[in-house]
Design an enzyme around this catalytic site. Structure first.
Site, PDB file in Angstrom:
ATOM      1  N   CYS A   8       0.872  -1.180   0.000  1.00 29.08           N
ATOM      2  CA  CYS A   8       0.000   0.000   0.000  1.00 29.08           C
ATOM      3  C   CYS A   8       0.905   1.226   0.000  1.00 29.08           C
ATOM      4  O   CYS A   8       2.132   1.098  -0.028  1.00 29.08           O
ATOM      5  CB  CYS A   8      -0.943   0.011   1.198  1.00 29.08           C
ATOM      6  SG  CYS A   8      -0.187   0.314   2.802  1.00 29.08           S
ATOM      7  N   GLY A   9       0.329   2.413   0.036  1.00 25.92           N
ATOM      8  CA  GLY A   9       1.116   3.638  -0.074  1.00 25.92           C
ATOM      9  C   GLY A   9       2.150   3.805   1.026  1.00 25.92           C
ATOM     10  O   GLY A   9       3.303   4.122   0.763  1.00 25.92           O
TER      11      GLY A   9
END
Lengths: 94, 154
Positions: A8-9
């Protein structure tokens, strides 16, 4: 051992949620034993992806990555979760 | 490890937020976190910027939600703010920025320890997967109702 990389980010928020849910769903189906799940930031994918069999991502992933990628959204929302778990099992031949 | 309820504070629940778009909604909530010293001033721009690169809108079964967050370096003490919007605003969908989600409830996270908040994240997921809780939260008239819905979730 099949290796899954969940990205994820930030590498701490939605990847944690998706990895946790994925593990539970695989356990439910008795498929968790032969799988290792690791988390990372999406920015680290290009360096790490080659060492894994499957990537589950909650963000967009560069098309340059050759490891198969599955969207992690169903693990967060529950919508379509059975289908995505089927896909993980199928892609890894579990 | 922090208990989920420890991270949810009544002073960080906002009902009837009026915002014309997602930037305004995010900025309003981030400023409240800053005002109460949960986050550094840099959090406000960081969370706005991150939303552009990694959108966080999630279409659940009935109620659109968003979970804006950013890196731990902008956070002073871990917390979560819940904002119920008076009218939905459009977020881009997580992982699929070409798709839009009409968002009614924003769960803004200020995560300070990478692994310490898994319980809260798990709780959030069980809320997202239970439309009756989300519908209750969307209709809530008081902060107490939100707290109650949240704590009743498994």
């Amino acid at each position: 051992m099949a290796k899954i990389l969940v990205a994820c980010g930030t590498g701490i928020c939605t990847s944690t949620m998706a990895a946790d849910k994925l593990k539970k769903e695989l356990e439910k189906r008795g498929k968790a034993g032969n799988v290792s799940i690791t988390q990372c930031k999406v920015a680290e994918l290009s360096a790490k992806a080659a060492d894994y069999d499957l990537i589950v991502a909650t963000t967009q992933v560069s098309s340059k990555i050759s490891t198969p990628v599955i969207s992690g959204l169903p693990f967060l929302t529950g919508v379509g979760i059975d289908k995505v778990v089927d896909e993980v099992i199928e892609k890894l031949n579990l | 490890m922090k208990e989920p309820m420890e991270l949810l504070k009544e002073e960080l629940i906002f009902i009837d937020i009026e915002a014309k778009d997602r930037e305004e909604a995010i900025e309003k909530m981030a400023k409240e976190l800053y005002k109460r010293e949960y986050v550094k001033e840099s959090y406000i721009n960081a969370i706005l910027d991150r939303e552009k690169v990694f959108p966080t809108g999630l279409p659940t079964e009935e109620v659109g939600v968003a979970i804006p967050h950013t890196d731990a370096i902008h956070v002073k003490k871990g917390a979560m703010a819940i904002g119920v919007l008076k009218n939905p605003v459009v977020f881009q969908m997580m992982g699929m920025p070409e798709e839009n989600v009409n968002v009614n409830i924003i769960f803004m996270m200020a995560l300070d320890e990478p692994k310490g908040q898994i319980e809260m994240l798990q709780k959030l997921m069980s809320i997202f997967q239970d439309k009756s809780i989300l519908l209750k939260m969307r209709q809530a008239k008081t902060k107490e109702e939100i707290m109650k819905s949240f704590s009743n979730a498994i």
